[in-house]
Design a protein around this motif. Structure first.
Motif, short mmCIF file in Angstrom:
data_model
loop_
_atom_site.label_atom_id
_atom_site.label_comp_id
_atom_site.label_asym_id
_atom_site.label_seq_id
_atom_site.Cartn_x
_atom_site.Cartn_y
_atom_site.Cartn_z
N ARG A 1 1.34 10.80 -7.37
CA ARG A 1 2.47 10.17 -6.69
C ARG A 1 2.75 10.91 -5.39
N ARG A 2 2.58 12.25 -5.51
CA ARG A 2 2.57 12.95 -4.07
C ARG A 2 1.79 14.15 -4.16
N TRP A 3 1.80 14.82 -3.01
CA TRP A 3 0.84 16.01 -2.85
C TRP A 3 1.49 17.02 -2.13
N PRO A 4 1.55 18.23 -2.58
CA PRO A 4 1.19 18.89 -3.88
C PRO A 4 1.96 18.12 -4.97
N ALA A 5 1.06 17.89 -6.02
CA ALA A 5 1.69 17.40 -7.23
C ALA A 5 2.39 18.16 -8.21
N GLU A 6 3.27 17.69 -9.06
CA GLU A 6 3.77 18.44 -9.98
C GLU A 6 2.83 18.67 -11.15
N SER A 7 2.63 19.94 -11.42
CA SER A 7 1.58 20.41 -12.20
C SER A 7 2.00 21.55 -13.12
N PRO A 8 1.21 21.99 -14.23
CA PRO A 8 1.48 23.17 -15.01
C PRO A 8 1.35 24.27 -14.31
N GLY A 9 0.82 24.26 -13.12
CA GLY A 9 0.72 25.59 -12.30
C GLY A 9 -0.71 26.09 -12.30
N ALA A 10 -1.07 27.13 -11.94
CA ALA A 10 -2.23 27.62 -11.72
C ALA A 10 -2.81 28.42 -13.14
N ARG A 11 -3.68 28.37 -13.85
CA ARG A 11 -4.19 29.01 -14.85
C ARG A 11 -5.23 30.25 -14.11
N ILE A 12 -4.73 31.56 -14.67
CA ILE A 12 -5.27 32.81 -14.06
C ILE A 12 -6.25 33.28 -14.87
N LEU A 13 -7.52 33.47 -14.64
CA LEU A 13 -8.40 34.16 -15.69
C LEU A 13 -8.93 35.38 -14.74
N HIS A 14 -9.11 36.49 -15.40
CA HIS A 14 -9.41 37.72 -14.89
C HIS A 14 -10.89 38.00 -14.97
N ILE B 1 0.75 -1.24 -0.10
CA ILE B 1 0.03 -0.06 0.03
C ILE B 1 0.94 1.40 0.01
N MET B 2 2.11 1.21 0.71
CA MET B 2 2.79 2.55 0.78
C MET B 2 3.55 2.64 -0.69
N ASP B 3 3.71 1.73 -1.43
CA ASP B 3 4.12 1.65 -2.72
C ASP B 3 3.42 2.32 -3.84
N GLU B 4 1.97 2.59 -3.46
CA GLU B 4 0.98 3.20 -4.06
C GLU B 4 0.89 4.62 -3.95
N PRO B 5 0.48 5.53 -5.09
CA PRO B 5 0.49 6.96 -4.90
C PRO B 5 -0.27 7.53 -3.66
#
Length: 669
Positions: A327-340, A296-300
């Motif tokens: 796999r981890r949190w916070p996750a690697e991501s493209p970052g936040a998209r900002i809309l105005h 279980i600890m090998d899972e995301p």
């Protein structure tokens, strides 16, 4: 695995108080690890059905399952009149030590819990009792002010009233004469006399995030929790933010699981799909309590249900979507998209300031659903178009590709109000090609708490303020062909108790930060969670079917008065194992005029009854909330009956100014 069930075991604490426990002991050749659930919800009757599913399954997996009624609850000795107290935690530490010392226990203890018992599993873990080796916490919170049934963004929730009425009913219930003997009535009267104030009043005395709320909020010191934590939630539940915060902040081993579920364990929760949660939990405890390699600890670190767009309904048997993992949190991501926010809608670039006013009808929010849906009644958010009509709406362009949102969107708004107090509700919606509006997530903010929830500062009418509002955590995929909508309103009834005046709020600028997910950056497969096992129901005859949810909306077309009727019935059961008839009935009525929020009132009525042979006991509770221009008025009553003869009756009237010093309040017995 064969097991032995012991109906009542007495655990004697150091001060002589005895706690009543029910145990499921596996027929094992030697001592085994133990798993404790510790809560006030009456192991003998009210919680018997839930206990009959979880704890025998844990015993079958080779654990001693122990279900303990807290001090003052069920058949246990002592008194209890509040939740999450130092006494509660101290008792639990003694219980864990007692369990670890028993000859059938191998010395390692885990805790499992949902809601109350999920709360105190975290709180007790922070105290580090030596024998506690791992916990499972479901539908709970690490921050009692930010994420519980009392306040949201500093806004008073009507759940404070309804849950308070429920707790007010069940806290002073009598013990079972079959367990405690002829002294049951004296114990009952002592519990009734100890109810010095209604729970909703206690919580309303703490309208900001003060020491009362900081106590028991493990976010005050995440480092205190060293044991491994499995945190579980549902996107429909009121407590979902907790899972992501725990994954981000706890120092020790941790794992998060979030499904589409309401407020229930995932093997019985709706909306589906349900999973083999007992199997998942067994793998967790096998790893940490038995030292077995379960993988279980090998899972995301995080497994969650990515919700997909579908027509909004007040009740879902299952939610459309798929399992995804990080796999981890916070996750690697493209970052936040900002809309105005702009006069023309949502735009990718900042726009010139604008001035858009909003003064919502007091009935805006009728499609909100419950703050904490359970999923087995009409309690989910419906089509948002009616609420959108009472809001300032900012629409984005039609999406040409799908967009996955995972996390907490954040709204930044520059605004002004024409009153010293006001609130805003912000919803992030998905608008389909047919115009249907689906709520993705939402947030509330009491604007007098714009500078922090530990203080209350009146607004200067006409003054400009910039506020930041994190919305509730969510996983949602916006499909191509849909558009995003940010909807801002000044009311969210009946989820939020309405302020007595209709403030006009002017919006000048703003943005929304969308936490995006991209499974191309760090692709990760979700584990197989399996199908739920068929539970063995507790032997019982249903006399009155359970019923829950927002059942009836009535609008007077002449004067505009609106009434919402809510059912909150566990029903009536004949429990065959104990020969007990249990009645647990409740309803709420919320009233308001769309143009006159001062007319608003909220009323919760509850009753609980116990009957076996010549033993008949009943409690009745009523709580009612209203307001004037200066504050809230709470009226409460508690009545108890032995057969049909009243043996206890008390009335309270409390007043809570919106701003300190506005007007004194008091109690009338």
């Amino acid at each position: 695995m064969p097991m032995r069930i012991i109906e009542t075991v007495w655990i004697t604490l150091s001060d002589g108080c005895r706690l009543a426990a029910r145990m499921w002991l596996p027929d094992a050749p030697g001592p085994v690890p133990a798993i404790l659930e510790y809560l006030p919800y009456r192991r003998r009757d009210r919680h018997r059905g839930d206990d009959a599913i979880l704890h025998p399954a844990l015993a079958e997996a080779g654990y001693a399952a122990v279900r303990v009624d807290m001090r003052g609850a069920g058949d246990s000795d002592g008194l209890m009149n509040d939740e999450y107290t130092p006494q509660e935690w101290s008792d639990a530490c003694e219980v864990i030590a007692w369990i670890a010392a028993q000859p059938w226990c191998a010395g390692a203890v885990g805790m499992i819990g949902i809601s109350w018992s999920g709360f105190n599993a975290l709180q007790i873990a922070a105290l580090r009792p030596p024998a506690l080796k791992a916990i499972v916490t479901a539908c709970s919170t690490d921050d009692r002010y930010a994420d519980d049934m009392h306040y949201m963004g500093g806004v008073l929730l009507n759940d404070n009233l309804q849950y308070g009425a429920t707790l007010f009913t069940w806290t002073p219930t009598p013990p079972d004469p079959d367990i405690v003997g002829d002294g049951w009535r004296d114990i009952w009267l002592e519990r009734l006399q100890a109810m010095d104030q209604p729970p909703p009043a206690r919580w309303m005395r703490h309208a900001v995030r003060d020491d009362y709320w900081r106590s028991g909020s493990v976010c005050e010191d995440y480092a205190a929790v060293q044991v491994p934590v499995l945190a579980v939630g549902g996107w429909a539940d009121g407590y979902t933010n907790t899972v992501l915060r725990l994954l981000e902040n706890l120092p020790g081993p941790r794992k998060g699981l979030i499904g589409p579920w309401g407020h229930a364990f995932p093997h019985i929760a709706t909306p589906g799909p349900q999973i083999d949660f007992i199997g998942y939990v067994t793998r967790w405890f096998d790893h940490w309590l038995k030292g077995e390699r379960t993988g279980i600890m090998d899972e995301p670190m995080l497994t969650c249900w990515m919700q997909e767009a579908e027509p909004a309904r007040a009740r879902y048997p299952a939610r459309r979507g798929r399992w995804v993992a990080e796999r981890r949190w916070p996750a690697e991501s493209p970052g936040a998209r900002i809309l105005h926010l702009a006069a023309g809608g949502l735009q990718p670039a900042a726009s010139p300031p604008f001035a858009i006013t909003v003064c919502s009808p007091a009935t805006t929010g009728i499609a909100s659903g419950e703050w904490c849906p359970y999923g087995w009644g009409p309690d989910m958010p419906g089509d948002q178009r009616e609420d959108d009509a009472g809001s300032a709406c900012f629409d984005g362009p039609v999406a040409d590709t799908s967009l996955q949102i995972l996390g907490r969107p954040i709204i930044n708004i520059e605004l002004a109000a024409d009153r010293p107090q006001a609130m805003i509700a912000v919803r992030l919606n998905a608008v389909g090609p047919d115009g249907a509006s689906i709520r993705i997530t939402y947030g509330l903010l009491n604007l007098t708490q714009r500078n922090g929830h530990d203080r209350c500062e009146p607004l200067v009418p006409g003054g400009h303020y910039t506020v930041r509002l994190p919305l509730k955590a969510v996983a949602f995929e916006l499909p191509a062909g849909f558009r995003l909508r940010v909807a801002v309103s000044t009311a969210y009834w009946p989820l939020a108790a309405p302020l007595p005046t209709r403030a006009v709020v002017t919006l000048y600028a703003g943005s929304v930060e969308l936490p995006l997910r991209n499974d191309i950056i760090d692709p990760c497969a979700a584990p197989d969670l399996g199908a739920p096992r068929s539970p063995a129901p507790v032997p019982a005859r249903v006399l009155v079917p359970p019923q829950r949810g927002r059942l009836r909306l009535v609008r007077d077309m002449d004067d505009g008065d609106t009434t919402l009727e809510v059912a909150r019935n566990l029903g009536a059961l004949m429990l065959e194992e104990t020969g007990l008839r249990l009645d647990a009935l409740g309803r709420e009525t919320y009233r308001v005029n769309a143009l006159d929020p001062l007319s608003a009132s909220s009323e919760a009525v509850r009753s609980a009854g116990f009957q076996r042979g010549d033993w008949q006991a009943r409690l009745e509770v009523t709580t009612r909330l209203s307001a004037d221009h200066d504050g809230w008025r709470l009226e409460s009553s508690l009545d108890a009956f032995d057969h049909d003869r009243a043996i206890f009756s008390r009335r309270w009237e409390d007043y809570f100014p919106f701003f300190p010093g506005a007007r004194p309040g008091g109690e009338v017995s």
